[in-house]
Design an enzyme around this catalytic site. Sequence first.
Site, PDB file in Angstrom:
ATOM      1  N   LYS A  79       0.839  -1.202   0.000  1.00  0.00           N
ATOM      2  CA  LYS A  79       0.000   0.000   0.000  1.00  0.00           C
ATOM      3  C   LYS A  79       0.876   1.255   0.000  1.00  0.00           C
ATOM      4  O   LYS A  79       0.619   2.204  -0.731  1.00  0.00           O
ATOM      5  CB  LYS A  79      -0.922   0.001   1.237  1.00  0.00           C
ATOM      6  CG  LYS A  79      -2.088  -0.959   1.079  1.00  0.00           C
ATOM      7  CD  LYS A  79      -2.840  -1.227   2.368  1.00  0.00           C
ATOM      8  CE  LYS A  79      -3.869  -2.321   2.128  1.00  0.00           C
ATOM      9  NZ  LYS A  79      -4.519  -2.837   3.325  1.00  0.00           N
TER      10      LYS A  79
ATOM     11  N   GLN B 263      -5.100  -1.427   9.534  1.00  0.00           N
ATOM     12  CA  GLN B 263      -4.977  -2.775   8.953  1.00  0.00           C
ATOM     13  C   GLN B 263      -5.587  -3.820   9.885  1.00  0.00           C
ATOM     14  O   GLN B 263      -5.262  -3.876  11.068  1.00  0.00           O
ATOM     15  CB  GLN B 263      -3.483  -3.074   8.702  1.00  0.00           C
ATOM     16  CG  GLN B 263      -3.218  -4.381   7.997  1.00  0.00           C
ATOM     17  CD  GLN B 263      -3.696  -4.388   6.548  1.00  0.00           C
ATOM     18  OE1 GLN B 263      -3.509  -3.436   5.801  1.00  0.00           O
ATOM     19  NE2 GLN B 263      -4.345  -5.481   6.159  1.00  0.00           N
TER      20      GLN B 263
ATOM     21  N   ASP C 158     -11.587   2.561   3.864  1.00  0.00           N
ATOM     22  CA  ASP C 158     -11.967   1.145   3.788  1.00  0.00           C
ATOM     23  C   ASP C 158     -13.483   0.990   3.660  1.00  0.00           C
ATOM     24  O   ASP C 158     -13.969  -0.086   3.321  1.00  0.00           O
ATOM     25  CB  ASP C 158     -11.513   0.419   5.067  1.00  0.00           C
ATOM     26  CG  ASP C 158     -10.373  -0.545   4.804  1.00  0.00           C
ATOM     27  OD1 ASP C 158     -10.143  -0.884   3.620  1.00  0.00           O
ATOM     28  OD2 ASP C 158      -9.720  -0.968   5.779  1.00  0.00           O
TER      29      ASP C 158
END
Length: 296
Positions: free
Chosen positions: A54, A98, A121
């Site tokens: 990422k 995460q 997200d």
Amino acid sequence: MTAQILDGKAFSARIRDRVAAHVARLRSEHDLVPGLAVVLVGEDPASQVYVRSKHRQTVEAGMASFEHRLPDDTTEADLLNLVHQLNNDPQVHGILVQLPLPVHMNASAVIDAISPDKDVDGFHVSNVGLLGTGQNSMVPCTPLGCLLMLREHLGDMSGLNAVVLGRSNIVGKPMAQLLLNENCTVTIAHSRTRDLPEVLRRADILVAAVGRPRMVQGDWIKPGATVIDVGINRIPEGEKTRLVGDVDFDAANEVAGAITPVPGGVGPMTIACLLANTVTACCRTNGLPLPEGLTV
Ligand code: NDP
């Protein structure tokens, strides 16, 4: 006849190019640099690989990347403090914590502490509600990637029968909602579904997100259907391992009209859509038009 292969690697590269072009415009015309903060707690090896990837792709797209690595024994209060700091940092437009988090933390509480406008997200309960009511929201990256691929391949999906196999909060449910918003007739199948093959055979669009290697058989697929295989399953092969999807690719390839391979299908789309969501968040925060082809 074999199916058309939907090449997620090539398509995700085009998405990243669109992101980079939009970032360049934001920099030159508005002096804005979209920023993504990624928070990793602990040493989970798979998460470390994702976070590295990422970071690399964020920088390659011309955006600012802020990495926060915290030890496994970080308290939930300390993590929430960091999230609050990032919520208030004007250089940060997207925040990703995460998952999975260590077991001593309440992942829902942490996700819901992220400002919904920065929740790239799309897991915050506000964004789930906005998506569910057909309003502008941050859309979870993997289903967004699937939808962009479906739009590219099929165009108008109105009236098609779509079956989503799997009902997780991160893939199955938002995917079903997106397909409903595209005016598909949507069925969600799961572990309690009766006569699963028969349900799947009705699908013009089949999205498999079940986490069971090669579970979907060739004769469960309607001839000509578009098959999106979200599954990422590592199986032993001799001394080594290999990645396979939730669909028996070789069998499905003989029946489907189009299919995503594993690897190289949905997988690469997920990070590309994370970058796209960060640009979208930056534009929304600054009242600027949203990038075309990167949102739903
Ligand atoms: P979950 O384990 O959270 O959900 C799996 C779903 O499949 C559940 O709804 C479950 O039903 C259903 N299911 C399990 N077994 C069966 C069965 N035998 N018959 C019918 N339904 C069944 O998985 P995720 O949604 O998180 O992930 C699914 C797959 O997608 C995994 O392989 C994962 O690795 C992959 N993935 C890939 C991503 C990417 O970037 N490409 C991103 C995220 C996930 P029930 O609810 O009834 O238990």
